[in-house]
Design an enzyme around this catalytic site. Structure first.
Site, short mmCIF file in Angstrom:
data_model
loop_
_atom_site.label_atom_id
_atom_site.label_comp_id
_atom_site.label_asym_id
_atom_site.label_seq_id
_atom_site.Cartn_x
_atom_site.Cartn_y
_atom_site.Cartn_z
N THR A 222 23.03 4.48 -6.46
CA THR A 222 23.33 3.40 -7.41
C THR A 222 23.71 2.12 -6.67
OG1 THR A 222 24.15 5.08 -8.93
CG2 THR A 222 24.79 2.81 -9.40
N GLU B 154 35.44 -4.98 -0.94
CA GLU B 154 35.66 -5.54 -2.29
C GLU B 154 35.17 -4.59 -3.39
OE1 GLU B 154 37.21 -8.88 -3.06
OE2 GLU B 154 37.40 -7.41 -4.65
N VAL C 223 37.39 -1.35 -5.07
CA VAL C 223 38.46 -1.43 -6.08
C VAL C 223 37.98 -2.29 -7.25
CG1 VAL C 223 40.84 -2.10 -6.53
CG2 VAL C 223 40.21 -1.27 -4.26
N ASP D 191 40.58 9.10 -8.73
CA ASP D 191 39.83 7.88 -8.41
C ASP D 191 40.73 6.65 -8.58
OD1 ASP D 191 37.11 6.45 -8.09
OD2 ASP D 191 37.89 5.63 -9.96
N LYS E 141 42.12 3.86 -5.59
CA LYS E 141 42.05 2.40 -5.69
C LYS E 141 43.46 1.79 -5.65
CE LYS E 141 37.83 2.85 -8.39
NZ LYS E 141 37.32 3.07 -9.76
N GLY F 95 28.77 0.41 -11.65
CA GLY F 95 27.37 0.10 -11.96
C GLY F 95 26.72 -0.65 -10.82
N1 LIG Z 1 28.34 3.97 -8.62
C1 LIG Z 1 29.22 3.00 -8.78
O1 LIG Z 1 29.20 2.30 -9.78
C2 LIG Z 1 30.26 2.75 -7.73
C3 LIG Z 1 31.21 1.74 -7.94
C4 LIG Z 1 32.16 1.45 -6.95
C5 LIG Z 1 32.16 2.20 -5.80
N2 LIG Z 1 31.23 3.21 -5.63
C6 LIG Z 1 31.26 3.95 -4.37
O2 LIG Z 1 30.05 3.69 -3.66
C7 LIG Z 1 29.66 4.83 -2.91
C8 LIG Z 1 28.26 5.26 -3.31
O3 LIG Z 1 28.23 5.55 -4.68
P1 LIG Z 1 26.87 5.72 -5.50
O4 LIG Z 1 27.24 5.80 -6.93
O5 LIG Z 1 25.87 4.72 -5.07
O6 LIG Z 1 26.41 7.18 -5.01
P2 LIG Z 1 24.98 7.88 -5.20
O7 LIG Z 1 24.21 7.21 -6.28
O8 LIG Z 1 25.26 9.33 -5.31
O9 LIG Z 1 24.25 7.57 -3.82
C9 LIG Z 1 24.64 8.16 -2.61
C10 LIG Z 1 23.56 7.88 -1.59
O10 LIG Z 1 23.98 8.42 -0.36
C11 LIG Z 1 22.88 9.12 0.23
N3 LIG Z 1 23.38 10.17 1.11
C12 LIG Z 1 24.09 11.27 0.81
N4 LIG Z 1 24.34 11.99 1.91
C13 LIG Z 1 23.76 11.33 2.93
C14 LIG Z 1 23.65 11.56 4.31
N5 LIG Z 1 24.21 12.64 4.88
N6 LIG Z 1 22.98 10.66 5.07
C15 LIG Z 1 22.41 9.56 4.51
N7 LIG Z 1 22.48 9.28 3.20
C16 LIG Z 1 23.15 10.16 2.43
C17 LIG Z 1 22.10 9.68 -0.95
O11 LIG Z 1 20.77 9.95 -0.52
P3 LIG Z 1 19.64 10.48 -1.54
O12 LIG Z 1 19.43 9.37 -2.51
O13 LIG Z 1 18.45 10.70 -0.66
O14 LIG Z 1 20.20 11.72 -2.14
C18 LIG Z 1 22.20 8.52 -1.92
O15 LIG Z 1 21.18 7.60 -1.72
C19 LIG Z 1 30.76 5.87 -3.19
O16 LIG Z 1 31.73 5.78 -2.19
C20 LIG Z 1 31.33 5.45 -4.52
O17 LIG Z 1 32.65 5.87 -4.71
C21 LIG Z 1 30.29 3.49 -6.57
#
Ligand SMILES: NC(=O)c1ccc[n+]([C@@H]2O[C@H](COP(=O)([O-])OP(=O)(O)OC[C@H]3O[C@@H](n4cnc5c(N)ncnc54)[C@H](OP(=O)(O)O)[C@@H]3O)[C@@H](O)[C@H]2O)c1
Length: 430
Positions: free
Chosen positions: A14, A131, A134, A203, A207, A304
């Site tokens: 995402t 940034e 949180v 979570d 933060k 998001g």
């Molecule tokens: N989603 C949000 O709205 C949001 C908001 C604020 C903060 N965050 C933070 O941002 C971070 C990512 O969140 P996300 O929602 O984007 O997670 P996500 O959609 O689950 O994406 C995780 C990504 O990491 C990759 N990955 C997993 N293991 C890996 C490895 N060993 N080597 C290389 N790549 C690897 C996955 O690869 P594949 O795609 O190939 O499986 C995927 O592309 C987290 O720390 C989360 O807490 C997210």
């Protein structure tokens, strides 16, 4: 124009996908604002074959994310994989070891290892920027670390988890129970298949631990956060709260007290007249109180692809402009290590819901239990009559010590006419 700032993005989910899309869409604007282009040169994820909805042509693919952190064609590593340890941690450590700035959205990593990582980065004159970690798109780290930096911060609190806020908002709007609304949120993609981190407050606590560090200049102390979630909040509580002039929100709250720094995450009853009571659905909000500026409220989307990418790229802009500030506002070696204020010393007002047998003398027994612990009752509501049957009774207290409140609840629980363990929600004066 200066050299291109070359970015390696580890994680293409995402957030990573959003970052690539934002840089591709607003590249010209970014170059103008930074005085140099920002260009993604390398990426890493698990599945190379997956369609990411963005063009990865011309980018170096690293099957091993740690090798991206060593790639000489990368100046800044964006860690958007997630998790407090494992690959995310080793990737960030490798990036710092290789002399690269880091931008991350990973609150779990910083909550557990923030101080050590900040020390390592600052020793090399590098940035760890976060940034997005949180409150997603709300620029609260910058606001605290820069815009409000002239103030002594007296308190910081907020709605930091959109999933919980969505569930509580929907419960209030529909009168439905927690489990039912959670199941629907999972179907709609607003809640994870494993919702534990969100609904149990973890979570929010991650933060809050970061916000506390920036607000009060202390080391990140996740273990010092008192954490409760929202599973116990019922439709009945929400209806009574409304009647009493409150809304129920999951808040993270931090402030210095005479006993140390208090960090707590739990469901709160907040007065309907306050701005935070009106932050609904998936929105987040953070309220800061500074000694000269007073109270300020920032509201926006906490998660998001778009909001999170906006925050990640704002950090890249800082780095492109050559701005490297101490990670938590004070150089890492000078961060304080204040005592943790114990929850038992917390002072506040309380809402208590009891299920009691409808029989003469029951209310007098409850009142006596409160009196014996010097807890002063403010109001009591009993709805309907059902002699010898179980009925809900709710009461609110004046300000009291948490320890006294807990002792009173133990006494009440032991009364023969009380059917379920008493259920308590703290009332916040905001
Ligand atoms: N989603 C949000 O709205 C949001 C908001 C604020 C903060 N965050 C933070 O941002 C971070 C990512 O969140 P996300 O929602 O984007 O997670 P996500 O959609 O689950 O994406 C995780 C990504 O990491 C990759 N990955 C997993 N293991 C890996 C490895 N060993 N080597 C290389 N790549 C690897 C996955 O690869 P594949 O795609 O190939 O499986 C995927 O592309 C987290 O720390 C989360 O807490 C997210």
């Amino acid at each position: 124009m200066k050299d291109v700032l070359r970015i390696g993005v580890a994680g293409l989910g995402t957030v990573g996908g959003g970052v690539l899309k934002l840089i591709a869409t607003n590249g010209d604007l970014l170059a103008q604002r930074c005085g140099r282009p920002i260009r993604v040169t390398a990426v890493s994820a698990r599945d190379r074959g997956r369609d990411r909805g963005v063009d990865l042509g011309g980018l170096t693919w690293h099957a091993d994310a740690a090798s991206l952190a060593r790639d000489p064609s990368v100046d800044v590593v964006v860690e958007v994989i997630g998790g407090s340890d494992g690959i995310a941690k080793s990737l960030v450590e490798t990036a710092i070891g290789s002399g690269k700035h880091v931008v991350t959205a990973n609150k779990a990593l910083l909550a557990h290892h923030g101080t050590a990582l900040a020390r390592a980065a600052e020793a090399k004159g590098l940035a760890i920027a976060y940034e997005a970690a949180v409150a997603g798109g709300i620029p609260i780290i910058k606001a605290l670390r820069e815009g409000l930096a002239a103030n002594r911060i007296n308190r910081v609190f907020g709605i930091l988890n959109g999933t919980c806020n969505y569930i509580l908002t929907t419960m209030r709007q529909t009168g439905r129970e927690f489990a039912d609304v959670l199941a629907e949120a999972q179907k709609l993609g607003y809640a994870e298949a494993d919702p534990t981190f969100d609904v149990d407050g973890v979570d929010t606590a991650h933060k809050l631990a970061i916000l506390t560090s920036v607000a009060f200049g202390c080391e990140v102390n996740f273990a010092g956060v008192h954490v409760e979630g929202i599973r116990h909040v019922s439709a009945t509580d929400i209806a009574f709260a409304e009647e009493l002039g409150y809304r129920i929100k999951l808040l993270g709250i931090a402030r210095p007290t005479e006993h140390g720094v208090e960090q707590r995450v739990h469901a709160c009853m907040v007065p309907i007249g306050t701005p935070i009571a009106h932050v609904e659905g998936v929105f987040n909000a953070v309220v800061t109180e500074g000694d000269f500026v007073g109270q300020s409220v920032a509201e926006g989307r906490g998660a998001g692809a778009g909001p999170t990418a906006s925050a990640v790229v704002s950090d890249l802009i800082d780095i492109a402009r050559g701005r490297v500030t101490p990670t938590f506002g004070v150089p890492a070696g000078q961060l304080g290590r204040p005592a943790v204020a114990p929850m038992a010393r917390h002072r506040g007002a309380y809402y208590v819901r009891l299920t009691v047998v409808d029989r003469p003398g029951v209310i007098a027994d409850v009142a006596a239990a409160l009196r014996d612990e010097q807890v002063s009752m403010e109001a009591m509501i009993q709805r309907g009559r059902a002699p010898e049957e179980a009925v809900p009774v709710v009461l609110t207290t004046h300000e009291t010590d948490e320890a006294a409140m807990r002792r009173a609840l133990d006494r009440i629980a032991r009364l023969g006419t009380v059917r379920e363990p008493p259920h308590m929600i703290r009332i916040e004066t905001l």
